[in-house]
Structures are given as C-alpha cells and as structure tokens.
Design an enzyme around this catalytic site. Sequence first.
Site, PDB file in Angstrom:
ATOM      1  N   HIS A  16       0.874  -1.176   0.000  1.00  0.00           N
ATOM      2  CA  HIS A  16       0.000   0.000   0.000  1.00  0.00           C
ATOM      3  C   HIS A  16       0.906   1.218   0.000  1.00  0.00           C
ATOM      4  O   HIS A  16       1.598   1.480   0.991  1.00  0.00           O
ATOM      5  CB  HIS A  16      -0.923  -0.002   1.216  1.00  0.00           C
ATOM      6  CG  HIS A  16      -1.748   1.255   1.311  1.00  0.00           C
ATOM      7  ND1 HIS A  16      -2.461   1.752   0.232  1.00  0.00           N
ATOM      8  CD2 HIS A  16      -1.941   2.132   2.317  1.00  0.00           C
ATOM      9  CE1 HIS A  16      -3.064   2.868   0.590  1.00  0.00           C
ATOM     10  NE2 HIS A  16      -2.767   3.131   1.843  1.00  0.00           N
ATOM     11  N   ASP A  18       1.430   4.924   0.120  1.00  0.00           N
ATOM     12  CA  ASP A  18       1.144   6.338   0.356  1.00  0.00           C
ATOM     13  C   ASP A  18       2.308   7.131  -0.232  1.00  0.00           C
ATOM     14  O   ASP A  18       3.447   6.998   0.230  1.00  0.00           O
ATOM     15  CB  ASP A  18       1.038   6.619   1.854  1.00  0.00           C
ATOM     16  CG  ASP A  18      -0.028   5.763   2.523  1.00  0.00           C
ATOM     17  OD1 ASP A  18      -1.202   5.948   2.193  1.00  0.00           O
ATOM     18  OD2 ASP A  18       0.329   4.924   3.366  1.00  0.00           O
ATOM     19  N   ASP A 128      -7.423   1.610   2.234  1.00  0.00           N
ATOM     20  CA  ASP A 128      -7.298   2.365   3.483  1.00  0.00           C
ATOM     21  C   ASP A 128      -8.087   3.665   3.416  1.00  0.00           C
ATOM     22  O   ASP A 128      -7.817   4.609   4.155  1.00  0.00           O
ATOM     23  CB  ASP A 128      -5.818   2.655   3.771  1.00  0.00           C
ATOM     24  CG  ASP A 128      -5.587   3.112   5.199  1.00  0.00           C
ATOM     25  OD1 ASP A 128      -6.455   2.850   6.048  1.00  0.00           O
ATOM     26  OD2 ASP A 128      -4.549   3.736   5.468  1.00  0.00           O
ATOM     27  N   HIS A 353      -5.529  10.082   0.688  1.00  0.00           N
ATOM     28  CA  HIS A 353      -6.076  10.414   2.007  1.00  0.00           C
ATOM     29  C   HIS A 353      -5.056  11.087   2.917  1.00  0.00           C
ATOM     30  O   HIS A 353      -5.420  11.977   3.693  1.00  0.00           O
ATOM     31  CB  HIS A 353      -6.672   9.171   2.686  1.00  0.00           C
ATOM     32  CG  HIS A 353      -5.785   7.988   2.728  1.00  0.00           C
ATOM     33  ND1 HIS A 353      -6.078   6.826   2.055  1.00  0.00           N
ATOM     34  CD2 HIS A 353      -4.608   7.757   3.350  1.00  0.00           C
ATOM     35  CE1 HIS A 353      -5.130   5.930   2.273  1.00  0.00           C
ATOM     36  NE2 HIS A 353      -4.229   6.463   3.052  1.00  0.00           N
TER      37      HIS A 353
END
Length: 914
Positions: A16, A18, A128, A353
């Site tokens: 994941h 980010d 997420d 996010h």
Amino acid sequence: MSNKPKRTAHIISHTHWDREWYLPYEKHHVRLIRLMDVLMDTLENDTEYKSFYLDGQTIILEDYLQVRPEQKERHEKYIREGRIFIGPWYILQDAFLTSGEANIRNMQIGHKDARRYGQISKVGYFPDTFGIVGQAPQLMRQSGIDNALFGRGVKPTGFNNTVADSEYESSFSELIWEGPDGSKVLGILFANWYSNGNEIPADPEEAKAFWDRKLADAEKYASTPELLFMNGCDHQPIQTDLAEALETARKLYPDTEFVHSNFPQYLESVKGHQENELSVVRGELRSQRTDGWGTLVNTASARVYLKQMNQHGQALLEKVAEPLAAYAHLTGQAYPHHLFTYAWKTLMQNHPHDSICGCSVDEVHREMVTRFAKSRDVAESIIEDSKRAVADAVDTSSFAQYGEDALPFVVFNTTGWERTGTVSVELDVQRIYFRDGIPLDEISRRIQALELGERVVLDPSGKPVPFTLEDLGQRFGYDLPDDRFRQPYMARAVRITLQANAVPAHGLRAYALVSGQAAAQHSDNASASLITGNNVMENSILRVAAQPNGSLTVTDKRNGREYRDLLVYEDTGDIGNEYMYKQPEGEAPLTTRDLQASIRVVEDTPFRATLEIVHDWEVPASADELLQKEQIEVVYYPERKAQRVKETVPMKIRTLVRLEKDGKGVKVEASFNNQAKDHRVRALFPTDIEASRHRVDSMFEIVTRDNQPAIEWQNPSNAQHQQAFVDVSGETAGLAVANLGLNEYEVLRDGRNTIAVTLLRSVGELGDWGWFPTPEAQCLGEHAVQLEIIPHDGRGEESGAYAEAYQFQIPWTSVQTGIHTGDLSAVHAPFAWSGEGVAFSAWTVNEDSGDHMLRWYNMKQQPASLRLEWPQSVSRAYKTTILEETEGASVEQLSESLELEAGPCEIVTIGIER
C-alpha cells in the site's frame, strides 16, 4: 469422512503506497524506487513469485519510470504477462474530500494509462480509504467493475459469532454492497486488515505459530473456504523468500491449498463458493456502528486551507475550464485534452487520504500548496483562451451605435442552471502600447489624464443596468500573441460591479460600458436600496437583521419562518491530532453569544447590500504543558487529560454579510488572524426545525443521515463530512448552509438542531502510530472562509435551494471584448435542459471521439424526467457510462431534443456527436 471443502489460502502480494505521509514525497519516492527494483529482479529470477498488485494506482508507474525510464520495457513485459496488476485508478484518492467529477477523472485517467500497457485491473480498490461514499457501487458498475475491496466503514460481526443486525454491519468479510440507485457489487472487507498475510515466516516453528493464528482469524469472518491473505502493508518491501515460506506452509497444513494468488483469481473463487447468505450493506461506509473514536472524520477539518484550495481547483477545472473549453470547441477551437490531463493529474496528486486529509508532516503539505497552484495556473490559462475564443464569436455589433469608445464585455454562467447575481468585471478603458514609440513618461501622463466621465452599463437590448464603478488607475499589462513577440502596454483600468440578470445555464450575456450621449440619456443609475432599517437588509425573499451580538435573524418572507441566532462563533480546545478532534474534559465552549459586536453598512447599492460585523474576541493561547508530554508519550488521544491555559490571545473576526437584490441566500465571508493553538473554531446556525435526520451533499448524492448516532457511539462529537452543503428540513421549512471548502459539520443534539460548520482546527501533531510534530498544522495566521445561508420550503431539490448551493461553488467568469459581428447572439447558450430534482455535473469533450459529453445525476430517490434540447440537429445522441465509451452505447434519439428517465440517484452521461 468430512464433506467440508478444502480451504484455500490466497496470498496476494502488494504494497500500500502512500506517496507522502510521515515522510516527504521524495523520501517515500526513493523507497519506492528500491522496492520496484527488487520487484523486477524477483519477478525475473523467481518463477514461483507469481504476481504483484500495484496498489490500484497507475501513478506508481509514473513515479518509478520518472527515475528509472530504462526499466519501461521490462515493466511493460510483466504487466502484459499478468504478473504486475495495475489500475483502475490513477491515484488512491480520499472519497469524501474529492468531488464526484474528480473521481470520474481519476477512473478515466487510470484506465487510459493502464490501457497503454494492455491490461486494466478491474478491481474496486479502497484499501485504506477513510470511509467510502454511497455511490461507489454505481461508479464501479459504470466502470465495468463488479466488486469493491476495502478496509474501513463496515463492522464485521464474525461467522457463528453474532448476526449482523444493521445496514452498516456484515456477518462475514464478504458482503453485498448496494448503492442508493440499486447498483450492487461484491464487497470484500479486509476484516483482518490489508496486512494479514504480511511477512510470512519460512521457518517451520515460526510459520506454525503464524498460520495457526492467521487461518483462525480469517475463518472467523470468511463466508467461504477461500481465505484472503494480503502479503504487504504500508510501504512494505517485497518478501523475496515468499516461495520458500509458502512451501513451508504447504508441508505444515496438507489440508490447505496455499496459492500465490491475485485478485481476479481470488474473486472468481469466492463467487464460485457462495453458499452462505451474505449481508447487504447499503449506502455510505463511515463506521457508523463503532465507538466513534477511530473514524478519522476530523481529517475533514485538518488544515482547512488545503480543502479550500482543493475546492477552488476542482471548481475551476470541472465547472469553469472544461465547459468553457467545450463551448470554445463549438466555435472551432481545439479542445486541450493534454492540458486537462496534466492539470487533473497535478491536482489529483493532492487527493490521496494522507494528503488532502491534511494528516501528514508539514513538508508534505507545503508541496501540496505548490501543486494546487500549478494545476490552478493551467486551468486559468485554459479559461483565458476559451473565454476569449467564445467572446470573439459573440455578435456585439449592436453596441456600435453607442460610439467607438463603447466597451463590450461578456459574462459567462458555467453552472447548470440559469443564474442571476452580482458580478465584478475589470475593463481597460484605454490602452497605449509600447510599440507605438511614445515615451513612457508621456504614456503615463496620457493614461492618468484620461477623464472617465459619465458612463453607463447597457444590456444587449440597450436597457441600462445598475452598477458601481471603481477607478483602478494606471496599470501595466501585456499581450502574448501566437505569432509575435510579447506586446506590453499601459492601461487605465476600472472595476465595474453589476447584477447580471438571467444568464442562461452554460451560456453568456453581453454588456457594454458606454459613455457620451448614451450615458447622458441613461444617467439615472437607480438609487434603490436594500437597507431597510438599522442593520437590516431586505429583498423580496429574505429579511436579514444583525443583532447587537453580531448574530443574524433571517426571515423567509415566502413562509414567514424566522431563524434566530445564526452565525454565532464557537471556540473549544482541541488536544487531538490531525486525524481526530478531542475536546479537553470538562471544558465549556466559548462563544460570541454574549459579546458586543461592531456593526456598520459597508455597501449599499440597488443590487447588493453588505453589513460588516466585527467581533473583538479573546481565546486561550494554547493547551497546557501536559499536552506535549502526552503527545511525546503517544498517549491515545481519547485518554488525554490536558487542558487549556488561562492566558488568552486576540481573535478578531471580521464578517461581511451580503444580500443581493434577487438572492435566495445570505452570503457570509469571515476573516481572522489565528494566533491561538490547539483549538477549533466553528460557526453555529440553529435551525429550530424538528427533524430526526438531515441531508448533506456528497459525491453524486444528497445523503440522508441520522442526527443521533448509533448506540455504540461514545465520542461526544458526531462530526461528519460534507461537500457543498448540509440541510435540516421539516415539512414546510428548511435551512441549508453552503460552504466553499469547509468539509466538516455537525448537527448538534442541543434541542435546536444547530448546524455547526468547522472554520478552523489547530493541532500540533500528526498522530496515528508515533510522535510526529506538525507545528504548521496549528494554522497560525490569516484565514478567510465563505458560506451561504439558504432558507427554503423544506423541499431542497424542487425549491432550487440545492441548485443555489451548487451555484455558490462556482465563480462567475467574464471577459472584455471588442465590437464585432459573430455567429453567437449576445444572449446565448449552446443547449438547454430541464429536470426537477436533477443536478448538472459536467460538460466535456471526449478525446477519442470528439463527441460532447454531458453529465447529470438525480438528487432524488425517485425517478426523474430529463429533457435536453440543442439548437440544431446532431448526428447521434446516446447514453453512455462514466468512462464515456462510445462503442456499444445505446442511441436514445436522433433529433433536436432528447428525453429520458433518470432512475433514482442515477448518474446519467449523454454523448452528442455533431
């Protein structure tokens, strides 16, 4: 002999990613390059390492190949072989803080980029995301995706544990997720998170302990013997010994098939074993059935300035630049697809996010400000070119009768509804170019000596329009011709402010500033006033009275409903973090309710009146020393005991309250210099309407939410996300409060159903899993916020209140032009539409077909009629999906109009081939 089917452990490798969070972007970027290099080598050298999922976002390819362009062919090879899965998104965006059209562009660009490599992963991936909007199932279905995988928003109860008894609970990790329009997808909840198969041991003893726990955890929630294990986590490096680890597992558990799997394989296996009845979860996934402390909802108010920049950037692109460029395309100008893609990508790089939510370290958000500016600059360049192209095609020759010095200008309404309102336009009354060879001092003398004289604004029919004129004096400017070197000049500029009347939806209306005899004939610039008493403004719809404490009493003259105590400001402490708000225990909120305000009239024209309200306030300077100690010790924020200090700092709030002649709402602009830390500022709007639920604007949907949270909710705050507005309505009256980039609100349980809108939240740490100081998240310095108070009859869709709130999001556009003939009339719109309860969303041009694409959505949960008309016949009109594909699209009608029924909450896209 047992008939129990053999269980399969699907291990899906992923990371994941980010792009930025607890490290600045480039530091994460460096780690990404290392990860991808290892992935390439692992895929090449280990045939048992079957595949890798690239987090659902194609931007990872851009980020990697920016530094490693020589790896492109190698990367493409593994994508085409199905060993690297990419798409469907360009970037993993936050769902509640980004617009519907931004999400569609995200899906469109993600598909376009993935298609270049020959494969699009049709996986609705939200690993997420901090809650997911209710329209996601419809967006997935219109993108050819029948599934959604997510980690938040639904409470799993567990097989043979409890039965789901709520629309926000699921008995299993597999469920049916249904959107408000009825679209359904197979939902996969990461009940044990998207790292439940991370770092699988190869050592037999360690593997036995690992898999005993992990298999039991997965079986607790799974409805089938197909068990999902996500081999990765945030920024997780590649597990290079995975083949060895799986071989160990196979020896330890001969009753289990361990597969290095992928999402298509796993999803097909789950669909083939559907024996248990799955829970149906409907609508938004916001963790409604939890204690309310871990929803991360207050990211909607962290670093409010970012949300305001995002709202402005989105509005410029989707509501101004795109429709104006499409308008210009009708006049023969090329539609700049390449520039739009670049501007959207740059803007969307701020949409993950941890970025738009404002929950990263300070360096991340500094870079975001630059990206917002870059995207905005491109949008403004497109707007400038497009509006001039359209204005050049407008027939302004009727203004020639008022003399050579008549100054025509065009006002554009790029909203989806007819619009009347106040517009400010800057005009050059005279220009002297440097190329004329006049000495600069003489140019300045002539410019300054120009007498503005008596002037009047006329509409296309020659009717005078009330206006005000401000002399801006001398200013420098320049042209940048396509065929010559730059052309600098000096100009005498003025700013005129007027009420533009009945400008058609996605259309224009021309005006002219004239002088001389025409001005003398129309010299009576109407002297009517909207000021009707001491600190009272009034039009035919609303009466607005400012009270001594600065609050407003607004009366809806259509039904006699009076709203009192509007626009009281509230200040409380905040000892939480960028993710969640936490008020100090036992603290009483401070308000301006008992504070004397300074009030005066600052604008009094026939078309608009403005009151200035000033509060000289004092608020606590910060939290006490205990807060930093608790932060450093990583004390869970609901358990913190810090309080606010006794020392105070000034909090002077200057509020401008505006009422327009034909305005349906009261517009509010507040500015203040924040010098306090660790606090939250809100504006309060008591509705005094009896209602147990309220409505709020979300992505392609007007959502209905309960005022009272679920019984599990323990958090004293029940703050929620909004986009354009929130509305409390009864049978005969309603009050909507619209905003520009203020994405957090709460309907207070105070007996008055007060709408509280967060204007500022100041905190000093990131939060989450460690101690990350973020002093810039205290948001010290100057701030300005904008809202609109919109009373209505309780029917937000039908009354036009919601359309008013949407128009509030979109700026007027204007441009000065010359006197010339043209193919477009002085009052013009290229098409017209009607549909009660339907909202217009987008007007673009498809890059592949060149067709014009128009999009609406039904705000109601009942079918609605939609009618579209255009001035001349077209080759083809057809209904398509959000991907705007022309192949296989259903042709609805071939004529000068089209009528269709929009289903409940349906997103409708119509293509028009010219």
